[in-house]
Design a protein around this motif. Structure first.
Motif, PDB file in Angstrom:
ATOM      1  N   GLY A   1       0.782  -1.238   0.000  1.00 49.99           N
ATOM      2  CA  GLY A   1       0.000   0.000   0.000  1.00 49.99           C
ATOM      3  C   GLY A   1       0.808   1.279   0.000  1.00 49.99           C
ATOM      4  N   SER A   2       0.139   2.369   0.430  1.00 49.47           N
ATOM      5  CA  SER A   2       0.729   3.697   0.335  1.00 49.47           C
ATOM      6  C   SER A   2       1.903   3.890   1.278  1.00 49.47           C
ATOM      7  CB  SER A   2      -0.341   4.761   0.615  1.00 49.47           C
ATOM      8  OG  SER A   2      -0.797   4.627   1.943  1.00 49.47           O
ATOM      9  N   LEU A   3       1.985   3.056   2.300  1.00 49.05           N
ATOM     10  CA  LEU A   3       3.121   3.131   3.223  1.00 49.05           C
ATOM     11  C   LEU A   3       4.443   2.934   2.473  1.00 49.05           C
ATOM     12  CD1 LEU A   3       4.191   3.205   6.178  1.00 49.05           C
ATOM     13  CD2 LEU A   3       3.776   0.733   6.274  1.00 49.05           C
ATOM     14  N   SER A   4       4.374   2.244   1.334  1.00 46.28           N
ATOM     15  CA  SER A   4       5.589   1.994   0.549  1.00 46.28           C
ATOM     16  C   SER A   4       6.260   3.300   0.129  1.00 46.28           C
ATOM     17  CB  SER A   4       5.249   1.173  -0.695  1.00 46.28           C
ATOM     18  OG  SER A   4       4.490   0.053  -0.330  1.00 46.28           O
ATOM     19  N   GLY A   5       5.482   4.362  -0.029  1.00 43.74           N
ATOM     20  CA  GLY A   5       6.058   5.661  -0.373  1.00 43.74           C
ATOM     21  C   GLY A   5       6.997   6.143   0.713  1.00 43.74           C
ATOM     22  N   THR A   6       6.547   6.039   1.964  1.00 45.30           N
ATOM     23  CA  THR A   6       7.369   6.421   3.112  1.00 45.30           C
ATOM     24  C   THR A   6       8.606   5.523   3.179  1.00 45.30           C
ATOM     25  OG1 THR A   6       5.311   6.922   4.255  1.00 45.30           O
ATOM     26  CG2 THR A   6       7.295   6.831   5.606  1.00 45.30           C
ATOM     27  N   VAL A   7       8.385   4.231   2.941  1.00 49.88           N
ATOM     28  CA  VAL A   7       9.512   3.285   3.015  1.00 49.88           C
ATOM     29  C   VAL A   7      10.542   3.619   1.932  1.00 49.88           C
ATOM     30  CG1 VAL A   7      10.213   0.864   2.902  1.00 49.88           C
ATOM     31  CG2 VAL A   7       8.072   1.466   4.026  1.00 49.88           C
ATOM     32  N   LYS A   8      10.090   3.994   0.731  1.00 53.90           N
ATOM     33  CA  LYS A   8      11.033   4.349  -0.341  1.00 53.90           C
ATOM     34  C   LYS A   8      11.901   5.543   0.073  1.00 53.90           C
ATOM     35  CE  LYS A   8       8.572   2.413  -4.275  1.00 53.90           C
ATOM     36  NZ  LYS A   8       7.575   2.633  -5.315  1.00 53.90           N
ATOM     37  N   GLU A   9      11.273   6.537   0.693  1.00 54.07           N
ATOM     38  CA  GLU A   9      12.051   7.695   1.160  1.00 54.07           C
ATOM     39  C   GLU A   9      13.040   7.289   2.225  1.00 54.07           C
ATOM     40  OE1 GLU A   9      10.431  11.414   2.160  1.00 54.07           O
ATOM     41  OE2 GLU A   9       8.960  11.403   0.535  1.00 54.07           O
ATOM     42  N   PHE A  10      12.598   6.401   3.111  1.00 54.75           N
ATOM     43  CA  PHE A  10      13.482   5.910   4.167  1.00 54.75           C
ATOM     44  C   PHE A  10      14.661   5.159   3.540  1.00 54.75           C
ATOM     45  CE2 PHE A  10      14.488   2.041   6.658  1.00 54.75           C
ATOM     46  CZ  PHE A  10      15.211   2.647   7.681  1.00 54.75           C
ATOM     47  N   VAL A  11      14.351   4.309   2.567  1.00 54.87           N
ATOM     48  CA  VAL A  11      15.381   3.511   1.890  1.00 54.87           C
ATOM     49  C   VAL A  11      16.398   4.438   1.201  1.00 54.87           C
ATOM     50  CG1 VAL A  11      15.674   2.021  -0.148  1.00 54.87           C
ATOM     51  CG2 VAL A  11      14.039   1.384   1.639  1.00 54.87           C
ATOM     52  N   ASP A  12      15.894   5.550   0.640  1.00 55.29           N
ATOM     53  CA  ASP A  12      16.779   6.519  -0.012  1.00 55.29           C
ATOM     54  C   ASP A  12      17.764   7.150   0.974  1.00 55.29           C
ATOM     55  OD1 ASP A  12      15.641   6.085  -2.466  1.00 55.29           O
ATOM     56  OD2 ASP A  12      14.289   7.820  -2.378  1.00 55.29           O
ATOM     57  N   SER A  13      17.374   7.201   2.242  1.00 57.17           N
ATOM     58  CA  SER A  13      18.226   7.851   3.240  1.00 57.17           C
ATOM     59  C   SER A  13      19.249   6.873   3.829  1.00 57.17           C
ATOM     60  CB  SER A  13      17.357   8.441   4.356  1.00 57.17           C
ATOM     61  OG  SER A  13      16.822   7.386   5.150  1.00 57.17           O
TER      62      SER A  13
ATOM     63  N   LEU B   1      13.466  -2.276  -0.289  1.00 53.42           N
ATOM     64  CA  LEU B   1      12.017  -2.493  -0.130  1.00 53.42           C
ATOM     65  C   LEU B   1      11.536  -3.588  -1.070  1.00 53.42           C
ATOM     66  CD1 LEU B   1       8.942  -1.609   0.518  1.00 53.42           C
ATOM     67  CD2 LEU B   1       9.210  -0.060  -1.423  1.00 53.42           C
ATOM     68  N   VAL B   2      10.691  -4.459  -0.547  1.00 57.49           N
ATOM     69  CA  VAL B   2       9.898  -5.344  -1.393  1.00 57.49           C
ATOM     70  C   VAL B   2       8.433  -5.030  -1.093  1.00 57.49           C
ATOM     71  CG1 VAL B   2       9.208  -7.716  -1.901  1.00 57.49           C
ATOM     72  CG2 VAL B   2      11.630  -7.168  -1.548  1.00 57.49           C
ATOM     73  N   ARG B   3       7.717  -4.588  -2.107  1.00 61.08           N
ATOM     74  CA  ARG B   3       6.312  -4.241  -1.913  1.00 61.08           C
ATOM     75  C   ARG B   3       5.434  -5.308  -2.543  1.00 61.08           C
ATOM     76  NH1 ARG B   3       2.211  -1.293  -4.855  1.00 61.08           N
ATOM     77  NH2 ARG B   3       3.603  -0.843  -6.599  1.00 61.08           N
ATOM     78  N   LEU B   4       4.500  -5.823  -1.739  1.00 58.99           N
ATOM     79  CA  LEU B   4       3.522  -6.756  -2.285  1.00 58.99           C
ATOM     80  C   LEU B   4       2.459  -5.926  -2.963  1.00 58.99           C
ATOM     81  CD1 LEU B   4       2.642  -9.250   0.595  1.00 58.99           C
ATOM     82  CD2 LEU B   4       4.320  -9.546  -1.226  1.00 58.99           C
ATOM     83  N   ARG B   5       2.317  -6.110  -4.265  1.00 56.80           N
ATOM     84  CA  ARG B   5       1.209  -5.449  -4.959  1.00 56.80           C
ATOM     85  C   ARG B   5       0.015  -6.399  -4.945  1.00 56.80           C
ATOM     86  NH1 ARG B   5      -0.329  -5.053 -10.757  1.00 56.80           N
ATOM     87  NH2 ARG B   5      -1.512  -3.125 -10.907  1.00 56.80           N
TER      88      ARG B   5
END
Ligand code: SF4
Ligand code: SF4
Lengths: 92, 382
Positions: free
Chosen positions: B269-281, B287-291
């Protein structure tokens, strides 16, 4: 659906009409409607009320039930204006 | 194709309109309400040629479209939380009858206590109901997934209902730029439904009949086995969509982001957006996102997690009685017989609309790096 070997249609959809005639459901019955021909005036009320649609009005004999499918609900006996139908406990 | 700034719920309504459903059975419930609201406007303005059934509750919403679907119509509904729970009985009927229905669930916490905010307990509680389930990250993905969902549900090899999950508020009420595809392009991709088993007086059929034990068991086994054969078809539809519309989401089933690192956050879900930013830092976490949540993509996650040190499953739900979240259960099952499997921990958060920030993710990863099998609750703020 009762068969054990028939091909299973997707989602249990029955694609051929009339499958309910294959399953003889009369065995579910506890009470059996018996018509007394002398009292039957062939009005056809029982035929119209029977939820299974399995009563025929014979010009000679009056109301005739198809016991292969009659489930013994007793609606016919309740509706009959001349009390020509009696529900009797069926011995199996 | 037109890029518009739209609220995600309105983008969803636009996507539904493009798919030309013929029957809409809908009942509004927060946070899904803007979807039926906008669709009602479309029907009222004559922009959409559909029958909108204004029902008295969600049980009727889903029942009405089950009937319409069996009669061969393309159908749609949307709901949330209690609304989905109220549909429960009919959801099993829809999947048992293998009807090609598409529904959007704007995810929200379940009562009691009453809470209107986002978590995943509504959809997670429906994980055994036989519906395909997607969780999307963005408005754009919601639009694209709805179009794909019809194509998947209506594929003769599938004929199965689909839920597209969209996080309540975090996504439903967010305005962001979205490409709304052309009608012509969608019409080409998604031809009118020609449902093979539609109810038709000239060719009578029975849907949802009574079944004695043996045929019942055979049908359940068949549905259960068919369910896992859907994944390659879902990928195929995703790839066809990508070719036609120029947008893709991983392999259509999972999305990997900077997944060349020893630690992984697996979420949806949308939490993946936050995780992507975290991963960038960071330089140690991917990240592995289940679609695709249902059927659970066992092979895909195994391949994506091979050789990892630790996987943190972050989810907004619990599986009562199982000592963990529900996604964690499936993932542990998927990895159970893998050689050199990663350590796996479960971060539960976001429940009832509480926050999960980048800082929270950093704290959790650092605390759990060397742990295994921990159930970790994120700090509760919101
Ligand atoms: S008992 Fe019921 S099912 Fe049997 S004939 Fe009478 S009305 Fe029909
Ligand atoms: S309702 Fe009674 S009288 Fe009339 S047809 Fe039936 S059995 Fe005969």
């Amino acid at each position: 659906m009762s068969g054990e070997t028939e091909d299973m249609p997707l989602g249990g959809i029955i694609i051929k009409p009339g499958s309910t005639t294959e399953n003889k459901t009369g065995g579910w019955r506890t009470f059996k409607p018996i018509v007394e021909p002398a009292k039957c005036v062939k009005c056809g009320i029982c035929e119209k009320f029977c939820p299974e649609g399995i009563i025929d009005i014979d010009p000679e004999k009056g109301a005739v039930m198809n016991y292969d499918y009659c489930k013994g609900c007793g609606i016919c006996a309740h509706e009959c204006p001349t009390k020509a139908i009696t529900m009797i406990l069926e011995k199996k | 194709m037109v890029k518009k700034i739209l609220e995600a719920s309105h983008a969803v309504a636009e996507a539904v309109k493009l798919c030309r459903p013929q029957v809409l059975g809908m009942y509004p419930i927060t946070p899904s309400t803007h979807i039926p609201e906008r669709l009602s406007e479309f029907v009222n303005n004559g922009e959409m040629d559909a029958k909108l059934i204004r029902v008295e509750a969600e049980f009727s919403a889903i029942s009405s479209i089950v009937g319409a679907s069996a009669a061969g119509s393309r159908v749609f509904t949307a709901t949330s939380s209690q609304g989905l729970a109220l549909m429960n009985e009919v959801l099993y009927a829809a999947s048992g009858m293998r009807l090609p229905i598409v529904m959007v669930v704007a995810n929200r916490a379940l009562s009691a206590p009453i809470n209107i905010w986002n978590d995943w307990q509504d959809a997670i509680s429906e994980r055994e109901n036989g519906w395909i389930q997607f969780f999307v990250e963005s408005s754009q993905e919601a639009v694209d997934t709805i179009i794909q969902a019809y194509k998947i549900a209506e594929d003769e090899r599938v004929y199965n209902p689909v839920i597209v999950n969209i996080d309540g508020f975090y996504l439903t009420h967010v305005y962001e730029p979205v490409d709304i595809p052309d009608q012509e392009q969608v019409d080409n991709f998604l031809p009118p439904l020609n449902y093979k088993y539609k109810l038709d007086p000239t060719n009578p059929k029975t849907h949802g009949p009574f079944a004695y034990p043996v045929p019942y068991a055979k049908l359940k086994k068949r549905n259960f086995e068919d369910f896992h054969s859907f994944t390659p078809i879902i990928k195929e539809v995703h790839d066809d969509f990508a070719k036609e519309f120029g947008r893709s989401y991983g392999d259509g089933v999972i999305e990997e982001y900077k997944n060349d690192r020893p630690y992984v956050i697996l979420t949806m879900g949308s939490l993946s957006g936050t995780v992507k930013e975290f991963v960038d830092s960071r330089d140690d976490v991917g990240l592995v996102r289940l679609r695709q949540y249902r059927p659970f993509p066992f092979e895909e996650v195994r391949n994506a997690l091979e050789g990892k040190e630790m996987v943190l499953v972050v989810e907004k739900d619990v599986a009562f009685g199982s000592r963990s979240g529900a996604v964690f259960l499936d993932l542990r099952n998927a990895l159970f017989d893998m050689k050199d499997k990663p350590r796996i921990n479960n971060g539960i958060g976001g429940v009832g609309g509480t926050d999960i920030t980048r800082e929270d993710l950093g704290k959790a990863i650092d605390e759990l790096k060397n742990k295994d099998g921990e159930i970790y609750w994120f700090e509760m703020r919101g």
